[in-house]
Design an enzyme around this catalytic site. Sequence first.
Site, PDB file in Angstrom:
ATOM      1  N   THR A   8       0.828  -1.217   0.000  1.00  0.00           N
ATOM      2  CA  THR A   8       0.000   0.000   0.000  1.00  0.00           C
ATOM      3  C   THR A   8       0.857   1.260   0.000  1.00  0.00           C
ATOM      4  O   THR A   8       0.680   2.152  -0.834  1.00  0.00           O
ATOM      5  CB  THR A   8      -0.931  -0.011   1.223  1.00  0.00           C
ATOM      6  N   ILE A   9       1.791   1.331   0.923  1.00  0.00           N
ATOM      7  CA  ILE A   9       2.679   2.507   1.016  1.00  0.00           C
ATOM      8  C   ILE A   9       3.807   2.392   0.004  1.00  0.00           C
ATOM      9  O   ILE A   9       4.144   3.365  -0.694  1.00  0.00           O
ATOM     10  CB  ILE A   9       3.232   2.655   2.444  1.00  0.00           C
ATOM     11  N   SER A 136       3.976   7.793  11.330  1.00  0.00           N
ATOM     12  CA  SER A 136       2.786   7.271  10.656  1.00  0.00           C
ATOM     13  C   SER A 136       1.872   8.400  10.191  1.00  0.00           C
ATOM     14  O   SER A 136       2.095   9.574  10.487  1.00  0.00           O
ATOM     15  CB  SER A 136       2.021   6.350  11.604  1.00  0.00           C
ATOM     16  N   CYS A 137       0.857   8.028   9.498  1.00  0.00           N
ATOM     17  CA  CYS A 137      -0.048   8.989   8.855  1.00  0.00           C
ATOM     18  C   CYS A 137      -0.663   9.943   9.857  1.00  0.00           C
ATOM     19  O   CYS A 137      -0.734  11.151   9.621  1.00  0.00           O
ATOM     20  CB  CYS A 137      -1.138   8.244   8.112  1.00  0.00           C
ATOM     21  N   ASN A 138      -1.136   9.412  11.000  1.00  0.00           N
ATOM     22  CA  ASN A 138      -1.764  10.288  11.998  1.00  0.00           C
ATOM     23  C   ASN A 138      -0.751  11.262  12.585  1.00  0.00           C
ATOM     24  O   ASN A 138      -1.020  12.456  12.730  1.00  0.00           O
ATOM     25  CB  ASN A 138      -2.393   9.457  13.116  1.00  0.00           C
ATOM     26  N   ARG A 165      -9.601   4.808  10.802  1.00  0.00           N
ATOM     27  CA  ARG A 165     -10.214   3.811   9.935  1.00  0.00           C
ATOM     28  C   ARG A 165      -9.799   2.432  10.444  1.00  0.00           C
ATOM     29  O   ARG A 165      -8.734   2.258  11.021  1.00  0.00           O
ATOM     30  CB  ARG A 165      -9.804   4.054   8.478  1.00  0.00           C
ATOM     31  N   HIS A 191      -0.096   8.154  20.041  1.00  0.00           N
ATOM     32  CA  HIS A 191       0.095   9.212  19.044  1.00  0.00           C
ATOM     33  C   HIS A 191       0.746  10.461  19.644  1.00  0.00           C
ATOM     34  O   HIS A 191       1.622  11.074  19.021  1.00  0.00           O
ATOM     35  CB  HIS A 191      -1.242   9.564  18.391  1.00  0.00           C
ATOM     36  N   GLY A 192       0.351  10.827  20.860  1.00  0.00           N
ATOM     37  CA  GLY A 192       0.956  12.002  21.487  1.00  0.00           C
ATOM     38  C   GLY A 192       2.456  11.862  21.629  1.00  0.00           C
ATOM     39  O   GLY A 192       3.217  12.694  21.116  1.00  0.00           O
ATOM     40  N   HIS A 217      -8.824   8.616   8.136  1.00  0.00           N
ATOM     41  CA  HIS A 217      -8.936   8.896   9.575  1.00  0.00           C
ATOM     42  C   HIS A 217      -9.559  10.286   9.743  1.00  0.00           C
ATOM     43  O   HIS A 217      -9.425  11.146   8.860  1.00  0.00           O
ATOM     44  CB  HIS A 217      -7.547   8.954  10.229  1.00  0.00           C
ATOM     45  N   GLN A 298      -4.673   7.956   5.083  1.00  0.00           N
ATOM     46  CA  GLN A 298      -3.601   7.158   5.673  1.00  0.00           C
ATOM     47  C   GLN A 298      -2.698   6.524   4.619  1.00  0.00           C
ATOM     48  O   GLN A 298      -1.515   6.352   4.821  1.00  0.00           O
ATOM     49  CB  GLN A 298      -4.184   6.079   6.585  1.00  0.00           C
TER      50      GLN A 298
HETATM   51  N1  LIG Z   1      -1.465   1.442   5.167  1.00  0.00           N
HETATM   52  C1  LIG Z   1      -1.475   2.536   5.862  1.00  0.00           C
HETATM   53  O1  LIG Z   1      -2.511   3.162   6.042  1.00  0.00           O
HETATM   54  C2  LIG Z   1      -0.232   3.077   6.480  1.00  0.00           C
HETATM   55  C3  LIG Z   1       0.833   2.246   6.747  1.00  0.00           C
HETATM   56  N2  LIG Z   1       1.955   2.765   7.333  1.00  0.00           N
HETATM   57  C4  LIG Z   1       3.084   1.899   7.638  1.00  0.00           C
HETATM   58  O2  LIG Z   1       3.747   1.526   6.423  1.00  0.00           O
HETATM   59  C5  LIG Z   1       4.309   0.220   6.558  1.00  0.00           C
HETATM   60  C6  LIG Z   1       3.766  -0.640   5.437  1.00  0.00           C
HETATM   61  O3  LIG Z   1       2.391  -0.716   5.592  1.00  0.00           O
HETATM   62  P1  LIG Z   1       1.456  -1.109   4.347  1.00  0.00           P
HETATM   63  O4  LIG Z   1       1.996  -0.554   3.086  1.00  0.00           O
HETATM   64  O5  LIG Z   1       0.079  -0.759   4.735  1.00  0.00           O
HETATM   65  O6  LIG Z   1       1.630  -2.688   4.325  1.00  0.00           O
HETATM   66  P2  LIG Z   1       1.136  -3.694   3.188  1.00  0.00           P
HETATM   67  O7  LIG Z   1       0.768  -4.942   3.884  1.00  0.00           O
HETATM   68  O8  LIG Z   1       0.159  -3.030   2.300  1.00  0.00           O
HETATM   69  O9  LIG Z   1       2.458  -3.938   2.307  1.00  0.00           O
HETATM   70  C7  LIG Z   1       3.567  -4.582   2.886  1.00  0.00           C
HETATM   71  C8  LIG Z   1       4.505  -4.993   1.771  1.00  0.00           C
HETATM   72  O10 LIG Z   1       5.646  -5.607   2.349  1.00  0.00           O
HETATM   73  C9  LIG Z   1       5.892  -6.831   1.668  1.00  0.00           C
HETATM   74  N3  LIG Z   1       6.566  -7.735   2.609  1.00  0.00           N
HETATM   75  C10 LIG Z   1       6.067  -8.770   3.290  1.00  0.00           C
HETATM   76  N4  LIG Z   1       7.046  -9.332   4.032  1.00  0.00           N
HETATM   77  C11 LIG Z   1       8.179  -8.623   3.800  1.00  0.00           C
HETATM   78  C12 LIG Z   1       9.522  -8.691   4.254  1.00  0.00           C
HETATM   79  N5  LIG Z   1       9.912  -9.623   5.112  1.00  0.00           N
HETATM   80  N6  LIG Z   1      10.404  -7.770   3.803  1.00  0.00           N
HETATM   81  C13 LIG Z   1      10.021  -6.810   2.933  1.00  0.00           C
HETATM   82  N7  LIG Z   1       8.759  -6.680   2.459  1.00  0.00           N
HETATM   83  C14 LIG Z   1       7.863  -7.587   2.897  1.00  0.00           C
HETATM   84  C15 LIG Z   1       4.562  -7.322   1.196  1.00  0.00           C
HETATM   85  O11 LIG Z   1       4.744  -8.185   0.097  1.00  0.00           O
HETATM   86  P3  LIG Z   1       3.518  -9.097  -0.453  1.00  0.00           P
HETATM   87  O12 LIG Z   1       2.446  -8.142  -0.808  1.00  0.00           O
HETATM   88  O13 LIG Z   1       4.091  -9.778  -1.645  1.00  0.00           O
HETATM   89  O14 LIG Z   1       3.151  -9.995   0.680  1.00  0.00           O
HETATM   90  C16 LIG Z   1       3.908  -5.994   0.790  1.00  0.00           C
HETATM   91  O15 LIG Z   1       4.291  -5.679  -0.515  1.00  0.00           O
HETATM   92  C17 LIG Z   1       3.935  -0.236   7.968  1.00  0.00           C
HETATM   93  O16 LIG Z   1       4.971   0.109   8.863  1.00  0.00           O
HETATM   94  C18 LIG Z   1       2.709   0.608   8.288  1.00  0.00           C
HETATM   95  O17 LIG Z   1       2.528   0.783   9.675  1.00  0.00           O
HETATM   96  C19 LIG Z   1       2.083   4.086   7.621  1.00  0.00           C
HETATM   97  C20 LIG Z   1       1.055   4.946   7.349  1.00  0.00           C
HETATM   98  C21 LIG Z   1      -0.184   4.489   6.817  1.00  0.00           C
HETATM   99  O1  LIG Z   2      -3.195   4.601  11.661  1.00  0.00           O
HETATM  100  C1  LIG Z   2      -2.053   4.332  11.452  1.00  0.00           C
HETATM  101  O2  LIG Z   2      -1.104   4.284  12.354  1.00  0.00           O
HETATM  102  P1  LIG Z   2      -1.263   5.049  13.764  1.00  0.00           P
HETATM  103  O3  LIG Z   2      -2.700   4.978  14.182  1.00  0.00           O
HETATM  104  O4  LIG Z   2      -0.347   4.309  14.650  1.00  0.00           O
HETATM  105  O5  LIG Z   2      -0.866   6.453  13.488  1.00  0.00           O
HETATM  106  C2  LIG Z   2      -1.622   3.921  10.111  1.00  0.00           C
HETATM  107  O6  LIG Z   2      -2.661   4.175   9.201  1.00  0.00           O
HETATM  108  C3  LIG Z   2      -1.332   2.442  10.131  1.00  0.00           C
HETATM  109  O7  LIG Z   2      -2.422   1.916  10.743  1.00  0.00           O
HETATM  110  P2  LIG Z   2      -2.613   0.349  10.821  1.00  0.00           P
HETATM  111  O8  LIG Z   2      -1.431  -0.155  11.583  1.00  0.00           O
HETATM  112  O9  LIG Z   2      -3.930   0.234  11.556  1.00  0.00           O
HETATM  113  O10 LIG Z   2      -2.676  -0.122   9.409  1.00  0.00           O
END
Ligand SMILES: NC(=O)C1=CN([C@@H]2O[C@H](COP(=O)(O)OP(=O)(O)OC[C@H]3O[C@@H](n4cnc5c(N)ncnc54)[C@H](OP(=O)(O)O)[C@@H]3O)[C@@H](O)[C@H]2O)C=CC1
Ligand SMILES: O=C(OP(=O)(O)O)[C@H](O)COP(=O)(O)O
Length: 352
Positions: A8-9, A136-138, A165, A191-192, A217, A298
């Site tokens: 996602t990110i 993180s996003c928040n 969310r 978060h704080g 969110h 997010q």
């Molecule tokens: N989603 C959100 O709203 C937000 C997320 N974040 C943070 O961003 C980070 C990523 O979150 P998000 O993008 O949602 O996660 P996702 O689950 O969407 O994506 C994670 C990715 O990592 C890959 N993966 C799995 N295992 C490993 C590994 N061992 N090493 C490297 N890559 C791996 C997955 O591959 P595959 O798909 O092939 O399994 C996938 O492509 C987290 O720390 C999250 O807290 C921060 C802000 C907002």
């Molecule tokens: O809300 C978020 O992180 P945060 O609440 O810790 O700031 C991010 O969107 C990641 O949330 P998740 O860990 O519920 O996917």
Amino acid sequence: MGVNGYGTIGKRVADAVAAQSDMTLVGVTKASPDYGVEAAARRGYDLYAAVEDRAGEFAAAGVDLTGTLGDLLDAVDVVVDCAPSGVGERNAPVYEAHDTPAIFQGGEDAAVAETSFNARGRFEAARGADAVRVVSCNTTALSRLLAPLDETYGVEKARVTLVRRGGDPSETNRGPINDIVPDPATVPSHHGPDVNEILPDVAVDTAALKAPVTGMHTHSVNVTLETDPDPAAVRDLLADEDRIFLVPEAAGIDGAGALKEYAADAGRPRGDLWENCVWEESISLTGRDLYLFQNVHQEADVVPENVDAIRAMTTDVDAAESAARTNETLGVGLESRLGDDGPARAELTADD
Ligand SMILES: NC(=O)C1=CN([C@@H]2O[C@H](COP(=O)(O)OP(=O)(O)OC[C@H]3O[C@@H](n4cnc5c(N)ncnc54)[C@H](OP(=O)(O)O)[C@@H]3O)[C@@H](O)[C@H]2O)C=CC1
Ligand SMILES: O=C(OP(=O)(O)O)[C@H](O)COP(=O)(O)O
């Protein structure tokens, strides 16, 4: 640079980096050959195996790999870890073994890196660092909001309730489905303290819930300022922040659904909103107490922050110049023509 974890990110960070004239995206990794590999292939991104032991799954699926994570690390000057929460910490030793500076995401504990990062609130601390954590996003959204308020008026105390969310639209295994739950039930939430990783001197208490929604969110913000400006001055201050979108009352945008529709209509990739979305009519003051509502996309708001973190770590470009470059290349800085500062209809172009 490389993205370890094209999810996602990660896929959004990859696209944002690829759009920068001063950066080169060498490749991205995935752990499994699911539909995400097609997105990378359509964009011409070289694909690497995130987990070497699983490289065979890609061959079995007929997906060509350029190499493994180790190969990618040896080819880049910085890696952006976008692995699932908590996995980045396990990847850190691999980055160190390859002597590859790394950027982590907010799902990791702050201790994973030398410093937490937000382009508006804490840029220089990342200069030349080997490990940086984009909050993180928040926390990103709260840092962007509280930094100008504290600089201009002083923040005596901020109190924020976050209605988060339950999971992203693509995450079908998450909830709650039919409830609104305190999450965490303990107060204050994490978060704080996370905001204090960016703005150590700002007093902020947060309480967080989770709701059965996926789009964005929502924050209910109260900030006791050290002075008592009028709402128009606060509005103008926030309007000057490129990564804050003031949602004009006249636009009739009443929630996340309309915001995402607005972003899609504006031609944003994936309907992404990189900006905090502050309801303009919510900006009000009672004495020194400021109140407002803001929404946070997010999946998107941390993306420009990752681009700026790369520049902070690998160049001598300052915060303002980096943010300007990032905002210009991505098109960050939404303005509605229905707002006071928006472009007049005649000025709107196909790109608006
Ligand atoms: N989603 C959100 O709203 C937000 C997320 N974040 C943070 O961003 C980070 C990523 O979150 P998000 O993008 O949602 O996660 P996702 O689950 O969407 O994506 C994670 C990715 O990592 C890959 N993966 C799995 N295992 C490993 C590994 N061992 N090493 C490297 N890559 C791996 C997955 O591959 P595959 O798909 O092939 O399994 C996938 O492509 C987290 O720390 C999250 O807290 C921060 C802000 C907002
Ligand atoms: O809300 C978020 O992180 P945060 O609440 O810790 O700031 C991010 O969107 C990641 O949330 P998740 O860990 O519920 O996917």
